[in-house]
Design a protein around this motif. Structure first.
Motif, PDB file in Angstrom:
ATOM      1  N   LYS A 536       0.836  -1.196   0.000  1.00  0.00           N
ATOM      2  CA  LYS A 536       0.000   0.000   0.000  1.00  0.00           C
ATOM      3  C   LYS A 536       0.872   1.247   0.000  1.00  0.00           C
ATOM      4  N   LYS A 537       0.412   2.264  -0.683  1.00  0.00           N
ATOM      5  CA  LYS A 537       1.140   3.517  -0.759  1.00  0.00           C
ATOM      6  C   LYS A 537       0.279   4.652  -0.214  1.00  0.00           C
ATOM      7  N   TYR A 538       0.957   5.648   0.353  1.00  0.00           N
ATOM      8  CA  TYR A 538       0.258   6.821   0.867  1.00  0.00           C
ATOM      9  C   TYR A 538      -0.376   7.570  -0.303  1.00  0.00           C
ATOM     10  N   PRO A 539      -1.681   7.798  -0.272  1.00  0.00           N
ATOM     11  CA  PRO A 539      -2.342   8.352  -1.466  1.00  0.00           C
ATOM     12  C   PRO A 539      -1.967   9.795  -1.775  1.00  0.00           C
ATOM     13  N   LYS A 540      -1.530  10.535  -0.790  1.00  0.00           N
ATOM     14  CA  LYS A 540      -1.231  11.949  -1.012  1.00  0.00           C
ATOM     15  C   LYS A 540       0.236  12.133  -1.387  1.00  0.00           C
ATOM     16  N   TYR A 541       0.484  13.179  -2.144  1.00  0.00           N
ATOM     17  CA  TYR A 541       1.861  13.514  -2.512  1.00  0.00           C
ATOM     18  C   TYR A 541       2.425  14.433  -1.433  1.00  0.00           C
ATOM     19  N   ASP A 542       3.233  13.875  -0.556  1.00  0.00           N
ATOM     20  CA  ASP A 542       3.792  14.631   0.571  1.00  0.00           C
ATOM     21  C   ASP A 542       5.181  14.082   0.871  1.00  0.00           C
TER      22      ASP A 542
END
Length: 663
Positions: A536-542
């Motif tokens: 799983k990947k963090y959905p936001k670009y941060d």
């Protein structure tokens, strides 16, 4: 001017393992009376086949009176219920009344031999009783958790991995189980040739499981300075662990054990092992409170047995190793150590008068630690993120150019973390709500944060402020930046994944506190173990974080013969070696702890072994008044039968009880 003075020393307590505890206290730590709490009222018994003293089923007396384990007649000694109370802990004055007439070691071997033949448990009066304050101390002797933890782990892992000559699960143990317990699944059985064979116990791993566990340990990677390479302790041919030192056992027992056995053992056995591991980890934490110690004392009675108070031997063991290295003349060992130690003391004393910039032994901060440097900028308006220590790098790095997306995200990240733009954020929310009234005030910064940097730039230009800090913040940074593959900050050594993926250590796990849990993370309800789904990947670009706000973690997969949990990794949060999480406020130790502690599984989650109803003909009542009903409680060890108290009303009066990390 030289003056003579009298140097006085006081002994506060002793720290030793259990055999040395007997030498220091004068109480025999072997035999049926080895327990220093029960003393003459010990419920230990002699194993006929194992030929040793056993304290099996001696811990139920420490449970609460309404605990279901007390009435269980199948989970412990067969047909036995526990009605006894915990033993009285004697004070120093009471102990002195017991030993004041005993002979001392200086009275000669004849008097000591006569005392030993009396079998009172005491074999001498300790010389420590000559200290006038000794009987007034609350704690005189402490057991060393370092040795106990290692011995406990060695016995546990060797039994689970069924290591020959080291496991506790032997034919003698199975014969004793058949006599004292209702566990027919563990009794010895005969094969077609009439030879006795041992059925595999539910707590033992088969060969395939042992192999995959050894492969998992061999591939483990830790943080820099966290632990040594455990792969050197793996024997792939015999599928066992060997040569594990105290620190190896400490790391494996308190960190790796639940992850290593979660997919290999039944859940009820894994629960019991995890709770023992949690007890040792809570016991070894840097800070504790009165409530924490009371919780541990209550839990350990249910987990295993009542244990005494502990203290660490690690500092003393390391100091003794430090002294051994000073031996220069093996013919004069003591004098060589004394001369070298005095020279070291003089050098350390003189180093205190050197300039602060001079690197000395006493000022060595240790691995991955940066020296405190006073900031040359003295302006209270400058945000904290520009004044905090950002770490040090290992080389000059490389030049990198940010694209528009990275540049915009970096600028917004700086604005949101300055801590001085609260007034501008409120004005920005009012500006957005005036044109978009359908939005809630709490959603403005989340849905419209991309507009904040441009609005802030226009606002500062319109106000024509005199603050150099605000004018600098409204301008974007340069696209040209410098990148590094390694950085030392906060006592940690961080690598990029590309730089560290082929190393023997894992230094690329970054942990930042956040309120967003996410669906790719699980926290065990009872034991607070954390695992993440690495697919799983963090959905936001941060992509940006502040270097002084991060901590380090490392990941480990689950050793399993199945493939259903390949995507899940266990997460271990660590603490820098140079950091001691100790509170400054002394009242903190007496206040309730805000931390959510691990809890125990319900007693009914531990199933009983299946037994035949024909064997349940009565039960033993064990209490302090009726010690004759305990197993082999008499002085003779040759009785073949167990004393059973028959009671026709037993079926009515008793019941069968079955046995933050944010990523």
């Amino acid at each position: 001017m030289k003056q003579n003075f009298t140097l006085r020393a006081a002994i506060l307590w002793t720290i030793s393992d259990f055999p040395a505890y007997g030498i220091l206290s004068g109480w025999a730590t072997s035999g049926k009376k080895a327990c220093p709490y029960r003393m003459e009222k010990s419920k230990a018994f002699w194993l006929e086949h194992g030929c040793k003293v056993s304290w099996f089923d001696c811990h139920r007396q420490f449970l609460s009176t309404d605990h279901p384990f007390r009435n269980s007649r199948t989970a412990f000694c067969k047909n036995k219920v526990e009605k006894g109370a915990p033993p009285h802990i004697m004070s120093g004055e009471e102990l002195w009344e017991c030993v004041k007439d005993l002979p001392k070691a200086t009275d000669g071997p004849e008097s000591l031999q006569r005392l030993k033949k009396e079998k009172k448990g005491w074999f001498k009066q300790s010389i420590l009783w000559e200290l006038p304050y000794w009987k007034h101390l609350r704690i005189c002797h402490n057991l060393d958790v370092m040795h106990i933890e290692k011995n406990f782990f060695d016995q546990l892992i060797h039994t689970i991995m069924d290591v020959k000559k080291h496991t506790c699960d032997t034919t003698s143990a199975r014969n004793d189980i058949a006599r004292y317990c209702k566990r027919p699944q563990l009794h010895l059985q005969e094969d077609d040739r009439g030879k006795e064979v041992m059925p595999r116990a539910p707590f033992a791993l088969d060969k395939a499981q042992r192999k995959i566990l050894c492969e998992w340990v061999k591939e483990l990677r830790f943080l820099d300075g966290y632990a040594s390479n455990l792969s050197r302790c793996v024997d792939m041919q015999a599928c066992k662990l060997h040569g594990m030192k105290s620190h190896y056992c400490h790391v494996f027992m308190e960190r790796l054990l639940p992850t290593a056995l979660r997919e290999l053992l039944p859940s009820h056995i894994w629960n019991a092992i995890t709770e023992i591991r949690q007890f040792f980890r809570d016991l070894c934490c840097y800070t504790t409170s009165v409530g924490d110690m009371e919780r541990l004392e209550k839990n350990i009675a249910e987990i295993l047995c009542k244990l005494e108070k502990y203290r660490w031997m690690y500092p003393f063991e390391r100091f003794l190793n430090h002294l051994k290295r000073k031996i220069g003349n093996k013919a004069r060992v003591e004098g060589s150590i004394c001369n070298a130690y005095i020279t070291e003391e003089i050098a350390n004393f003189c180093s205190n008068y050197f300039e602060a910039t001079v690197d000395t032994t006493t000022r060595d901060l240790g691995r991955n630690v940066n020296a405190d440097v006073d900031s040359i900028v003295d302006d209270s308006e400058i945000p904290e993120l520009f004044t905090e220590d950002s770490g040090r790098v290992s080389n000059e790095g490389k030049t990198w150019f940010l694209d528009e997306k990275e540049l915009e995200c970096a600028h917004l990240f700086v604005l949101r973390n300055t801590g001085i733009l609260g007034e501008y954020e409120r004005k920005f929310k009012d500006y957005i709500l005036s044109s978009r009234p359908y939005l809630r005030r709490e959603e403005v910064m989340e849905k419209c944060k991309a507009e904040f940097s441009d609005w802030f730039h226009r606002k500062v230009v319109e106000e024509d402020t005199n603050s150099d800090v605000l004018r600098a913040l409204c301008m974007r940074s340069f696209k040209r930046v410098r990148t590094w593959k390694q950085i030392f900050v906060g006592g940690f050594n961080f690598h990029t994944h590309a730089h560290g993926k082929h190393k023997s250590t894992m230094n690329y796990g970054v942990c930042v506190s956040s309120e967003d849990g996410g669906e790719g993370m699980n926290i065990h309800e009872l034991y607070k173990l954390v695992e993440v789904n690495h697919t799983k990947k963090y959905p936001k670009y941060d992509p940006f974080v502040l270097s002084y706000q991060v901590t380090q973690v490392y990941y480990a997969s689950y050793p399993s013969l199945k493939r259903d949990r390949v995507q899940w990794w266990a997460v271990f949060k660590t603490q820098a070696r140079s950091v001691v999480d100790a509170p400054v406020d002394l009242e903190f130790l007496q206040a309730p702890s805000p931390q959510v502690h691990a809890t125990l599984c319900p007693p009914n989650d531990i199933p009983d072994y299946v037994v035949d109803d024909d064997d349940d003909i009565g039960f033993i009542v064990s209490s302090d008044e009726d010690d004759e009903f305990s197993i082999n409680s008499s002085d003779s060890d040759e009785d073949d039968d167990i004393d059973v108290l028959l009671d026709d009303s037993s079926d009515d009066s008793s019941s069968d009880s079955s046995d933050d990390i944010n990523e």
